[in-house]
Design a protein around this motif. Structure first.
Motif, short mmCIF file in Angstrom:
data_model
loop_
_atom_site.label_atom_id
_atom_site.label_comp_id
_atom_site.label_asym_id
_atom_site.label_seq_id
_atom_site.Cartn_x
_atom_site.Cartn_y
_atom_site.Cartn_z
N LEU A 256 7.28 2.02 13.86
CA LEU A 256 7.48 2.79 12.64
C LEU A 256 6.12 3.05 12.01
CD1 LEU A 256 9.03 4.06 10.27
CD2 LEU A 256 9.28 1.74 9.31
N VAL A 257 5.80 4.33 11.84
CA VAL A 257 4.56 4.73 11.20
C VAL A 257 4.92 5.37 9.86
CG1 VAL A 257 2.42 6.04 11.39
CG2 VAL A 257 3.55 5.17 13.46
N GLY A 258 4.49 4.77 8.77
CA GLY A 258 4.76 5.30 7.44
C GLY A 258 3.52 5.96 6.86
N ILE A 259 3.65 7.22 6.49
CA ILE A 259 2.57 7.95 5.83
C ILE A 259 2.89 8.00 4.34
CG2 ILE A 259 1.26 10.10 5.72
CD1 ILE A 259 2.32 10.76 8.53
N ALA A 260 2.10 7.31 3.54
CA ALA A 260 2.34 7.22 2.09
C ALA A 260 3.77 6.76 1.78
CB ALA A 260 2.04 8.55 1.40
N PRO A 261 4.24 5.70 2.42
CA PRO A 261 5.62 5.25 2.18
C PRO A 261 5.74 4.45 0.88
CG PRO A 261 4.53 3.75 3.68
CD PRO A 261 3.53 4.84 3.37
N ASP A 262 6.81 4.65 0.15
CA ASP A 262 7.00 3.88 -1.09
C ASP A 262 7.78 2.61 -0.77
OD1 ASP A 262 9.21 5.48 -0.52
OD2 ASP A 262 9.76 5.73 -2.63
N ASN A 263 7.16 1.73 -0.02
CA ASN A 263 7.84 0.54 0.48
C ASN A 263 8.30 -0.41 -0.62
OD1 ASN A 263 7.93 0.80 3.38
ND2 ASN A 263 5.70 0.64 3.36
N HIS A 264 7.62 -0.39 -1.75
CA HIS A 264 8.01 -1.27 -2.86
C HIS A 264 8.26 -0.48 -4.13
CE1 HIS A 264 5.84 -3.84 0.07
NE2 HIS A 264 6.84 -4.66 -0.20
N GLY A 265 8.61 0.79 -3.96
CA GLY A 265 8.96 1.63 -5.09
C GLY A 265 7.92 2.67 -5.41
N ALA A 266 8.33 3.67 -6.17
CA ALA A 266 7.44 4.76 -6.59
C ALA A 266 7.46 4.84 -8.11
CB ALA A 266 7.89 6.08 -5.98
N THR A 267 6.31 4.66 -8.72
CA THR A 267 6.23 4.71 -10.18
C THR A 267 5.74 6.06 -10.69
OG1 THR A 267 3.94 3.94 -10.34
CG2 THR A 267 5.66 2.25 -10.20
N LEU A 268 5.35 6.97 -9.79
CA LEU A 268 4.82 8.28 -10.19
C LEU A 268 3.70 8.11 -11.20
CD1 LEU A 268 8.13 10.32 -10.57
CD2 LEU A 268 6.67 10.15 -8.57
N SER A 269 2.75 7.27 -10.86
CA SER A 269 1.60 6.97 -11.73
C SER A 269 2.04 6.43 -13.09
CB SER A 269 0.73 8.22 -11.90
OG SER A 269 0.23 8.67 -10.66
N GLY A 270 3.12 5.68 -13.09
CA GLY A 270 3.61 5.06 -14.32
C GLY A 270 4.63 5.88 -15.06
N LEU A 271 4.91 7.09 -14.60
CA LEU A 271 5.84 7.97 -15.32
C LEU A 271 7.24 7.38 -15.40
CD1 LEU A 271 6.14 10.77 -16.66
CD2 LEU A 271 6.70 11.69 -14.41
N THR A 272 7.67 6.67 -14.36
CA THR A 272 9.03 6.12 -14.37
C THR A 272 9.21 5.04 -15.44
OG1 THR A 272 8.45 4.51 -12.64
CG2 THR A 272 9.37 6.62 -11.93
N ASN A 273 8.11 4.50 -15.96
CA ASN A 273 8.23 3.51 -17.02
C ASN A 273 8.86 4.09 -18.29
OD1 ASN A 273 6.99 1.57 -15.39
ND2 ASN A 273 4.94 2.09 -16.14
N LEU A 274 8.79 5.41 -18.43
CA LEU A 274 9.38 6.07 -19.60
C LEU A 274 10.89 5.97 -19.61
CD1 LEU A 274 7.21 9.32 -19.74
CD2 LEU A 274 6.95 7.25 -21.12
#
Length: 286
Positions: free
Chosen positions: A152-170
């Motif tokens: 399995l080759v992951g290119i920029a995989p969000d293996n532990h989540g994606a915060t969108l540069s902190g945007l999801t904290n909103l």
């Protein structure tokens, strides 16, 4: 309507817009775009490249547009290349990867079986971008994929989540917002750090025995952030920061999967480690 729900609409639009950086400008025409030769079920793997390669698109991606760069690159090197659409929502064409990720993994399992049957290969190799680099881990861990997949080759995989540069904290400032996201776009909700899906996926370790894992990340990623969270821990893992290979590489989350030849060169190395060649800035010319 509650005031916060009116406020949530632009926030949701912003989240989707940020995630949409994974898509090229041709996305609106994906249904009619040519596959440029891949997904050829008459293709038989060679002795040099004995396993078919299955490409797994990212969130809001599809089986064509995500791979207009990498699929021809691998085909030109003698691979049988296939790609699938997954995570479709009713009434939402072209933009996929939005359905529940555990069900998307089931779609991947069926597709891998289809490819293996057509090619006669015992195992396949998987290459995924963004969610497409993370979702297959569910298939490997819970759906029997470890017996059918070599790497399995992951290119920029969000293996532990994606915060969108902190945007999801909103989202925490809008009571019920996460539940609304789950109801409308469960594939996005599953990628929030700490989600039930990610908790289950990563419990007990990131990897499973028998599969070779490669993660290719860029320090300029603005979606799967912080970028180091993309890396996996395990006995058969190769974590790569693309800037360690070419400091001049400025690729971000979308372009590293769509057009980055440095990343493509590392994908080829991961698929055929016995013939791997050093990756440098000059690899972009190969």
């Amino acid at each position: 309507m509650l005031p916060w729900k009116r406020l949530l609409r632009p926030l949701a639009a912003l989240l989707l817009s940020a995630a949409a950086v994974t898509l090229p400008a041709t996305a609106a025409h994906a249904d009619s775009a040519p596959h440029s030769g891949w997904n050829d079920y008459s293709c038989k793997p060679s002795a040099v490249h004995p396993r078919p390669v299955v490409l797994v698109h990212g969130t809001l991606g599809n089986s064509v547009d995500n791979w207009l760069g990498l699929a021809p690159y691998l085909e030109a090197r003698g691979y049988c290349v296939f790609s699938l659409d997954y995570g479709q929502l009713p009434g939402v064409p072209v933009f996929h990867g939005l359905g529940p990720i555990d069900r998307s993994a089931e779609q991947l399992a069926s597709f891998v079986d289809q490819v293996r049957a057509a090619t006669g290969a015992a195992k396949a190799d998987l290459v995924g971008h963004s969610q497409g680099g993370m979702m297959p881990r569910y298939y490997l861990k819970f759906l029997g994929g470890a017996d059918k997949v070599n790497a399995l080759v992951g290119i920029a995989p969000d293996n532990h989540g994606a915060t969108l540069s902190g945007l999801t904290n909103l989202l925490a400032y809008f009571p019920g917002a996460t539940d609304l996201l789950k109801d409308t776009t469960p594939g996005l909700a599953d990628q929030l750090p700490g989600s039930a899906f990610l908790t289950k996926l990563n419990a007990g370790g990131d990897t499973v025995p028998g599969v070779h894992y490669t993660v290719i990340a860029t320090q300029y990623d603005e979606v799967a952030t912080p970028w180091r969270s993309q890396f996996l821990s395990g006995p058969d893992v190769h974590n790569i920061r693309i800037q360690d290979l070419c400091p001049l590489d400025l690729s971000e989350h979308g372009t590293i999967g769509l057009s980055d030849r440095i990343a493509f060169h590392e994908v080829a190395n991961a698929l055929d480690p016995a013939h791997a060649a050093a990756t440098t800035c000059l690899s972009a010319l190969s």
